[in-house]
Design an enzyme around this catalytic site. Structure first.
Site, PDB file in Angstrom:
ATOM      1  N   SER A 211       0.849  -1.202   0.000  1.00 50.49           N
ATOM      2  CA  SER A 211       0.000   0.000   0.000  1.00 50.49           C
ATOM      3  C   SER A 211       0.880   1.247   0.000  1.00 50.49           C
ATOM      4  O   SER A 211       2.073   1.165  -0.353  1.00 50.49           O
ATOM      5  CB  SER A 211      -0.934  -0.032   1.214  1.00 50.49           C
ATOM      6  OG  SER A 211      -1.920   0.956   1.106  1.00 50.49           O
ATOM      7  N   ASN A 212       0.343   2.389   0.352  1.00 46.26           N
ATOM      8  CA  ASN A 212       1.128   3.638   0.384  1.00 46.26           C
ATOM      9  C   ASN A 212       0.626   4.529   1.510  1.00 46.26           C
ATOM     10  O   ASN A 212      -0.314   4.177   2.227  1.00 46.26           O
ATOM     11  CB  ASN A 212       1.048   4.336  -0.978  1.00 46.26           C
ATOM     12  CG  ASN A 212      -0.384   4.621  -1.362  1.00 46.26           C
ATOM     13  OD1 ASN A 212      -1.066   5.393  -0.701  1.00 46.26           O
ATOM     14  ND2 ASN A 212      -0.864   3.963  -2.420  1.00 46.26           N
ATOM     15  N   HIS A 213       1.225   5.720   1.646  1.00 52.99           N
ATOM     16  CA  HIS A 213       0.955   6.584   2.799  1.00 52.99           C
ATOM     17  C   HIS A 213      -0.280   7.470   2.652  1.00 52.99           C
ATOM     18  O   HIS A 213      -0.520   8.321   3.503  1.00 52.99           O
ATOM     19  CB  HIS A 213       2.151   7.503   3.058  1.00 52.99           C
ATOM     20  CG  HIS A 213       3.326   6.789   3.649  1.00 52.99           C
ATOM     21  ND1 HIS A 213       3.251   6.156   4.863  1.00 52.99           N
ATOM     22  CD2 HIS A 213       4.579   6.613   3.202  1.00 52.99           C
ATOM     23  CE1 HIS A 213       4.425   5.623   5.137  1.00 52.99           C
ATOM     24  NE2 HIS A 213       5.254   5.877   4.132  1.00 52.99           N
ATOM     25  N   SER A 214      -1.056   7.319   1.587  1.00 55.18           N
ATOM     26  CA  SER A 214      -2.200   8.233   1.404  1.00 55.18           C
ATOM     27  C   SER A 214      -3.154   8.142   2.596  1.00 55.18           C
ATOM     28  O   SER A 214      -3.556   7.055   3.006  1.00 55.18           O
ATOM     29  CB  SER A 214      -2.943   7.861   0.123  1.00 55.18           C
ATOM     30  OG  SER A 214      -4.154   8.580   0.067  1.00 55.18           O
ATOM     31  N   ALA A 278      -4.612   7.313  -4.346  1.00 49.07           N
ATOM     32  CA  ALA A 278      -3.246   6.888  -4.655  1.00 49.07           C
ATOM     33  C   ALA A 278      -3.318   5.395  -4.988  1.00 49.07           C
ATOM     34  O   ALA A 278      -3.218   4.534  -4.111  1.00 49.07           O
ATOM     35  CB  ALA A 278      -2.339   7.138  -3.459  1.00 49.07           C
TER      36      ALA A 278
END
Ligand code: CTP
Length: 403
Positions: A211-214, A278
């Site tokens: 995943s990512n930091h969004s 994102a």
């Protein structure tokens, strides 16, 4: 600061229930957003929260009696109600709802409400048997039929010690309802818009994902502002910790593939797609059906690309807005995306500075126009600026169609 509240005159009527303790926070949020707030209370409400609390917050006199209404800055509740852009009764007890439904006016709250032609929002709060009682339900039905907005109540622990339906909506939801009602006839009324937000999660095995930091904050702010302007708003959201904005239809998804399906379905009759999510560009090619064990000395993951959602939505007439979260060669990458994905507007930002933050510094890019850098602003103000730009595009499109 959401523009829809700036300079608006809101009357908050407080009636006698324990949930009154949440109302100063609600009032504080309205004030912070630039509204002018007057508080009126029933005598019973003052047993739960003192008028001085509201007076100190609003710096305006608080009316508790119908006689007191003729003193102070206002020439009575008639004036207070007449000048309001909106009135909220929170908490609205079963008794207050009955009085409001039947037009009684023997306390400061019901008197002001009767003299107030502006929209009314009520936030019921009571024991769940009282809420479920046919008399209360009939009163709520009567209020709804007159266009009153009823927010909550929700299921949860009640003051009686029981658990049930009767908890007053939280201040945040109430502010959302006020914004939604004030914005009903706004500049995006009768428009259908779709906003995506948050990260996606691509499973590696049943317990892990990429995943990512969004945080979703920017996308949620965009959905809220669209709603504030009267749009029928759908929010397609990856996993976030944020509450669903009042009046916004939220569809939860996890993976890029799920988001792609939801976007395809929801944009069939929409006029605007704002792709703020994102989205993961890659996913594990073969997620393990069982938890991956750590025996191996190293692990190589094979990834495959996900579908580019924004690039693949090609419906004529749909205004497409994308985001470019870059870490280097900002303009070069962004201009390439604007063109490759066939966008009407692209919002360029520095991925490192923006993700998870409450403010953003973005540059707006449109085909054939010079870049428009905006100053660093709170995300809700960035959302207002983005919708200003989208509305300008919609207006140009309308003029083009008319020709
Ligand atoms: N986007 C999308 N589908 C994807 C990836 C991105 O719809 N699979 C959208 C994003 O929501 C955003 C825009 O495309 O509005 C640009 O996303 P970004 O991650 O900056 O660009 P990518 O196309 O993924 O390019 P790169 O990762 O190489 O910068």
């Amino acid at each position: 600061m959401p523009r829809v509240l700036t300079g608006k005159r809101i009357v908050v009527g407080v009636t006698g229930g324990i949930a009154a303790y949440k109302v100063p926070e609600f009032v504080r949020r309205l004030l912070q957003a630039g509204a002018i707030v007057d508080v009126v209370m029933t005598p019973a409400a003052t047993d739960f929260v003192g008028p001085l609390t509201f007076q100190a917050l609003t710096r305006r006199p608080v009316q508790v009696t119908t006689v007191g209404a003729w003193q102070g800055e206002h020439a009575g509740h008639v004036t207070l109600g007449a000048e309001a852009d909106l009135m909220v009764v929170a908490p609205a007890t079963a008794d207050a709802l009955a009085r409001l439904a039947h037009g009684l006016a023997d306390d400061a709250v019901t008197l002001t409400a009767l003299a107030c032609p502006a929209p009314l929002v009520v936030a019921p709060a009571m024991d769940h048997h009282m809420f479920r009682h046919p008399a209360t339900q009939a009163n709520l039905e009567l209020l709804r039929s007159r266009g009153v907005t009823v927010v909550g109540p929700h299921h949860g622990p009640l003051a009686s010690g029981m658990v049930g339906e009767g908890r007053m909506a939280e201040p945040e939801e109430l502010v959302g309802a006020v914004r939604a009602v004030l914005g009903r006839s706004g500049s995006l009324r009768e428009r259908r818009v779709v906003v995506t937000a948050g990260p996606t999660r691509e499973p590696l095995d049943p317990v892990r994902f990429l995943s990512n930091h969004s945080s979703g904050k920017m996308g949620y702010a965009l959905a809220e502002v669209a709603r504030d302007r009267g749009a029928t708003t759908t929010l397609i959201s990856g996993p976030t910790c944020l509450p669903t904005p009042y009046g916004v239809r939220r569809i939860d998804v996890e993976t890029a593939a799920e988001m792609a399906r939801a976007v395809a379905t929801e944009t069939t009759d929409a006029e605007v797609l704002v792709m703020c999510a994102a989205v993961a560009d890659f996913r594990p090619r073969a997620p393990s059906p069982e938890k991956i064990k750590k025996q191996a000395a190293s692990l190589v993951l094979e990834l495959e690309p996900t579908e580019d959602i924004l690039a693949s939505v090609r419906r004529p007439g749909l205004v497409k807005v994308g985001f470019a979260a870059e870490t280097e060669r900002f303009l070069e990458h962004a201009l390439e995306k604007l063109q490759r994905k066939g966008l009407d507007l692209l919002v360029l930002n520095d991925a490192r500075a923006t993700m998870g933050a409450d403010t953003a510094q973005v540059t707006l890019l449109r085909p054939g126009a010079p870049p428009e850098p905006l100053p660093e602003l709170p995300k809700d103000e960035v959302a207002e600026r983005i919708w200003d730009a989208i509305e300008a595009l919609l207006a140009v499109r309308k003029t083009g169609e008319a020709r």
